[in-house]
Design a protein around this motif. Structure first.
Motif, PDB file in Angstrom:
ATOM      1  N   THR A  19      12.178  -8.193  -8.227  1.00 42.83           N
ATOM      2  CA  THR A  19      12.548  -6.871  -7.730  1.00 42.83           C
ATOM      3  C   THR A  19      11.618  -6.440  -6.605  1.00 42.83           C
ATOM      4  O   THR A  19      10.482  -6.896  -6.499  1.00 42.83           O
ATOM      5  CB  THR A  19      12.506  -5.805  -8.848  1.00 42.83           C
ATOM      6  OG1 THR A  19      11.172  -5.718  -9.347  1.00 42.83           O
ATOM      7  CG2 THR A  19      13.443  -6.142  -9.969  1.00 42.83           C
ATOM      8  N   PHE A  20      12.133  -5.555  -5.759  1.00 40.92           N
ATOM      9  CA  PHE A  20      11.345  -5.018  -4.661  1.00 40.92           C
ATOM     10  C   PHE A  20      10.728  -3.689  -5.077  1.00 40.92           C
ATOM     11  O   PHE A  20      11.381  -2.862  -5.712  1.00 40.92           O
ATOM     12  CB  PHE A  20      12.216  -4.823  -3.418  1.00 40.92           C
ATOM     13  CG  PHE A  20      12.628  -6.120  -2.778  1.00 40.92           C
ATOM     14  CD1 PHE A  20      11.749  -6.820  -1.977  1.00 40.92           C
ATOM     15  CD2 PHE A  20      13.890  -6.638  -2.997  1.00 40.92           C
ATOM     16  CE1 PHE A  20      12.121  -8.020  -1.394  1.00 40.92           C
ATOM     17  CE2 PHE A  20      14.281  -7.832  -2.415  1.00 40.92           C
ATOM     18  CZ  PHE A  20      13.386  -8.528  -1.608  1.00 40.92           C
ATOM     19  N   LEU A  21       9.466  -3.514  -4.719  1.00 43.60           N
ATOM     20  CA  LEU A  21       8.730  -2.286  -4.998  1.00 43.60           C
ATOM     21  C   LEU A  21       7.964  -1.908  -3.738  1.00 43.60           C
ATOM     22  O   LEU A  21       7.803  -2.728  -2.841  1.00 43.60           O
ATOM     23  CB  LEU A  21       7.742  -2.498  -6.145  1.00 43.60           C
ATOM     24  CG  LEU A  21       8.328  -2.997  -7.457  1.00 43.60           C
ATOM     25  CD1 LEU A  21       7.787  -4.370  -7.777  1.00 43.60           C
ATOM     26  CD2 LEU A  21       8.007  -2.055  -8.567  1.00 43.60           C
ATOM     27  N   THR A  22       7.466  -0.695  -3.702  1.00 35.44           N
ATOM     28  CA  THR A  22       6.656  -0.281  -2.567  1.00 35.44           C
ATOM     29  C   THR A  22       5.251   0.064  -3.039  1.00 35.44           C
ATOM     30  O   THR A  22       5.049   0.539  -4.156  1.00 35.44           O
ATOM     31  CB  THR A  22       7.286   0.904  -1.815  1.00 35.44           C
ATOM     32  OG1 THR A  22       6.545   1.151  -0.628  1.00 35.44           O
ATOM     33  CG2 THR A  22       7.334   2.146  -2.652  1.00 35.44           C
ATOM     34  N   VAL A  23       4.280  -0.190  -2.182  1.00 32.49           N
ATOM     35  CA  VAL A  23       2.878   0.066  -2.495  1.00 32.49           C
ATOM     36  C   VAL A  23       2.578   1.547  -2.296  1.00 32.49           C
ATOM     37  O   VAL A  23       2.860   2.110  -1.241  1.00 32.49           O
ATOM     38  CB  VAL A  23       1.950  -0.777  -1.597  1.00 32.49           C
ATOM     39  CG1 VAL A  23       0.491  -0.433  -1.849  1.00 32.49           C
ATOM     40  CG2 VAL A  23       2.203  -2.257  -1.797  1.00 32.49           C
ATOM     41  N   LEU A  24       2.019   2.169  -3.322  1.00 38.92           N
ATOM     42  CA  LEU A  24       1.590   3.559  -3.220  1.00 38.92           C
ATOM     43  C   LEU A  24       0.103   3.655  -2.913  1.00 38.92           C
ATOM     44  O   LEU A  24      -0.335   4.540  -2.186  1.00 38.92           O
ATOM     45  CB  LEU A  24       1.889   4.312  -4.516  1.00 38.92           C
ATOM     46  CG  LEU A  24       3.353   4.410  -4.922  1.00 38.92           C
ATOM     47  CD1 LEU A  24       3.475   5.128  -6.251  1.00 38.92           C
ATOM     48  CD2 LEU A  24       4.157   5.114  -3.850  1.00 38.92           C
ATOM     49  N   GLU A  25      -0.664   2.723  -3.485  1.00 37.82           N
ATOM     50  CA  GLU A  25      -2.114   2.757  -3.297  1.00 37.82           C
ATOM     51  C   GLU A  25      -2.689   1.370  -3.563  1.00 37.82           C
ATOM     52  O   GLU A  25      -2.182   0.629  -4.401  1.00 37.82           O
ATOM     53  CB  GLU A  25      -2.720   3.773  -4.261  1.00 37.82           C
ATOM     54  CG  GLU A  25      -4.180   4.039  -4.067  1.00 37.82           C
ATOM     55  CD  GLU A  25      -4.721   5.083  -5.034  1.00 37.82           C
ATOM     56  OE1 GLU A  25      -5.929   5.059  -5.292  1.00 37.82           O
ATOM     57  OE2 GLU A  25      -3.930   5.909  -5.538  1.00 37.82           O
ATOM     58  N   VAL A  26      -3.754   1.035  -2.839  1.00 38.78           N
ATOM     59  CA  VAL A  26      -4.466  -0.221  -3.046  1.00 38.78           C
ATOM     60  C   VAL A  26      -5.767   0.103  -3.780  1.00 38.78           C
ATOM     61  O   VAL A  26      -6.531   0.965  -3.338  1.00 38.78           O
ATOM     62  CB  VAL A  26      -4.771  -0.917  -1.707  1.00 38.78           C
ATOM     63  CG1 VAL A  26      -5.526  -2.210  -1.926  1.00 38.78           C
ATOM     64  CG2 VAL A  26      -3.497  -1.155  -0.923  1.00 38.78           C
ATOM     65  N   LYS A  27      -5.990  -0.573  -4.906  1.00 36.26           N
ATOM     66  CA  LYS A  27      -7.201  -0.369  -5.712  1.00 36.26           C
ATOM     67  C   LYS A  27      -7.878  -1.716  -5.926  1.00 36.26           C
ATOM     68  O   LYS A  27      -7.591  -2.407  -6.902  1.00 36.26           O
ATOM     69  CB  LYS A  27      -6.864   0.262  -7.054  1.00 36.26           C
ATOM     70  CG  LYS A  27      -6.421   1.695  -6.983  1.00 36.26           C
ATOM     71  CD  LYS A  27      -6.334   2.281  -8.364  1.00 36.26           C
ATOM     72  CE  LYS A  27      -6.177   3.777  -8.272  1.00 36.26           C
ATOM     73  NZ  LYS A  27      -6.493   4.440  -9.519  1.00 36.26           N
ATOM     74  N   GLY A  28      -8.745  -2.105  -5.009  1.00 36.68           N
ATOM     75  CA  GLY A  28      -9.438  -3.392  -5.127  1.00 36.68           C
ATOM     76  C   GLY A  28      -8.451  -4.539  -5.028  1.00 36.68           C
ATOM     77  O   GLY A  28      -7.762  -4.693  -4.025  1.00 36.68           O
ATOM     78  N   ASN A  29      -8.363  -5.349  -6.110  1.00 33.73           N
ATOM     79  CA  ASN A  29      -7.419  -6.470  -6.109  1.00 33.73           C
ATOM     80  C   ASN A  29      -6.124  -6.120  -6.846  1.00 33.73           C
ATOM     81  O   ASN A  29      -5.366  -6.994  -7.245  1.00 33.73           O
ATOM     82  CB  ASN A  29      -8.066  -7.718  -6.708  1.00 33.73           C
ATOM     83  CG  ASN A  29      -8.365  -7.565  -8.183  1.00 33.73           C
ATOM     84  OD1 ASN A  29      -8.439  -6.455  -8.710  1.00 33.73           O
ATOM     85  ND2 ASN A  29      -8.522  -8.676  -8.856  1.00 33.73           N
ATOM     86  N   CYS A  30      -5.875  -4.821  -7.028  1.00 36.06           N
ATOM     87  CA  CYS A  30      -4.659  -4.347  -7.694  1.00 36.06           C
ATOM     88  C   CYS A  30      -3.914  -3.361  -6.801  1.00 36.06           C
ATOM     89  O   CYS A  30      -4.487  -2.785  -5.878  1.00 36.06           O
ATOM     90  CB  CYS A  30      -4.995  -3.665  -9.016  1.00 36.06           C
ATOM     91  SG  CYS A  30      -5.691  -4.776 -10.249  1.00 36.06           S
ATOM     92  N   LEU A  31      -2.636  -3.203  -7.103  1.00 33.69           N
ATOM     93  CA  LEU A  31      -1.788  -2.282  -6.351  1.00 33.69           C
ATOM     94  C   LEU A  31      -1.096  -1.322  -7.310  1.00 33.69           C
ATOM     95  O   LEU A  31      -0.736  -1.711  -8.413  1.00 33.69           O
ATOM     96  CB  LEU A  31      -0.706  -3.059  -5.586  1.00 33.69           C
ATOM     97  CG  LEU A  31      -1.156  -4.138  -4.624  1.00 33.69           C
ATOM     98  CD1 LEU A  31       0.044  -4.959  -4.168  1.00 33.69           C
ATOM     99  CD2 LEU A  31      -1.860  -3.527  -3.443  1.00 33.69           C
ATOM    100  N   LEU A  32      -0.897  -0.096  -6.881  1.00 34.49           N
ATOM    101  CA  LEU A  32      -0.049   0.847  -7.598  1.00 34.49           C
ATOM    102  C   LEU A  32       1.313   0.775  -6.935  1.00 34.49           C
ATOM    103  O   LEU A  32       1.438   1.029  -5.732  1.00 34.49           O
ATOM    104  CB  LEU A  32      -0.610   2.267  -7.526  1.00 34.49           C
ATOM    105  CG  LEU A  32      -1.791   2.567  -8.427  1.00 34.49           C
ATOM    106  CD1 LEU A  32      -2.280   3.986  -8.202  1.00 34.49           C
ATOM    107  CD2 LEU A  32      -1.432   2.380  -9.882  1.00 34.49           C
ATOM    108  N   LEU A  33       2.348   0.407  -7.712  1.00 33.80           N
ATOM    109  CA  LEU A  33       3.676   0.148  -7.168  1.00 33.80           C
ATOM    110  C   LEU A  33       4.717   1.071  -7.775  1.00 33.80           C
ATOM    111  O   LEU A  33       4.609   1.463  -8.937  1.00 33.80           O
ATOM    112  CB  LEU A  33       4.077  -1.304  -7.450  1.00 33.80           C
ATOM    113  CG  LEU A  33       3.123  -2.375  -6.953  1.00 33.80           C
ATOM    114  CD1 LEU A  33       3.506  -3.728  -7.526  1.00 33.80           C
ATOM    115  CD2 LEU A  33       3.103  -2.418  -5.447  1.00 33.80           C
ATOM    116  N   SER A  34       5.752   1.367  -6.990  1.00 32.80           N
ATOM    117  CA  SER A  34       6.854   2.191  -7.473  1.00 32.80           C
ATOM    118  C   SER A  34       8.165   1.663  -6.919  1.00 32.80           C
ATOM    119  O   SER A  34       8.221   1.170  -5.798  1.00 32.80           O
ATOM    120  CB  SER A  34       6.657   3.641  -7.027  1.00 32.80           C
ATOM    121  OG  SER A  34       7.780   4.412  -7.373  1.00 32.80           O
ATOM    122  N   ASP A  35       9.221   1.789  -7.742  1.00 33.26           N
ATOM    123  CA  ASP A  35      10.569   1.469  -7.262  1.00 33.26           C
ATOM    124  C   ASP A  35      11.464   2.704  -7.315  1.00 33.26           C
ATOM    125  O   ASP A  35      12.633   2.649  -6.970  1.00 33.26           O
ATOM    126  CB  ASP A  35      11.195   0.322  -8.049  1.00 33.26           C
ATOM    127  CG  ASP A  35      11.431   0.642  -9.514  1.00 33.26           C
ATOM    128  OD1 ASP A  35      11.122   1.762  -9.955  1.00 33.26           O
ATOM    129  OD2 ASP A  35      11.938  -0.243 -10.224  1.00 33.26           O
TER     130      ASP A  35
END
Length: 82
Positions: A19-35
Motif C-alpha cells: 500500500t501507498f502511504l505518505t510521510v508525516l514526520e521523520v524520526k531518526g531511522n523511523c517514519l510516521l506514516l498515514s494513508d
C-alpha cells in the motif's frame, strides 16, 4: 533518497504491504506514516525506513491537512502510477 514530509512511499513489509502511504514526520531511522484511512493523522503508523520503498512523488503541505485530502491524493497517485 532523503525522506521528507509529504513523500509517498510503498510499504514493503507488514499487514499494509503493497500500500501507498505518505510521510508525516521523520524520526531518526523511523517514519510516521498515514494513508488517511487505516492510519489517520491522529494515529499514524511508526515504521522503520528499511520497510518502505520511496517514490519520487512528494505531496504538498496543502494535501496533508486532513485524512480526506490524504486519501484523495494517494488515490490519484495510485491511479496514475498503477
Amino acid at each position: 533518497m532523503e525522506f521528507q514530509r509529504g513523500l509517498v512511499v510503498k510499504s514493503k513489509a507488514g499487514h499494509d504491504k503493497g500500500t501507498f502511504l505518505t510521510v508525516l514526520e521523520v524520526k531518526g531511522n523511523c517514519l510516521l506514516l498515514s494513508d488517511g484511512k487505516r492510519r489517520s493523522l491522529l494515529k499514524p503508523k511508526l515504521k522503520k525506513i528499511i520497510h518502505v520503498a520511496p517514490t519520487s512523488y512528494v505531496l504538498k503541505d496543502l494535501w496533508l491537512t486532513t485524512d480526506k485530502k490524504i486519501r484523495e491524493a494517494l488515490k490519484n497517485f495510485t491511479q496514475t502510477n498503477a
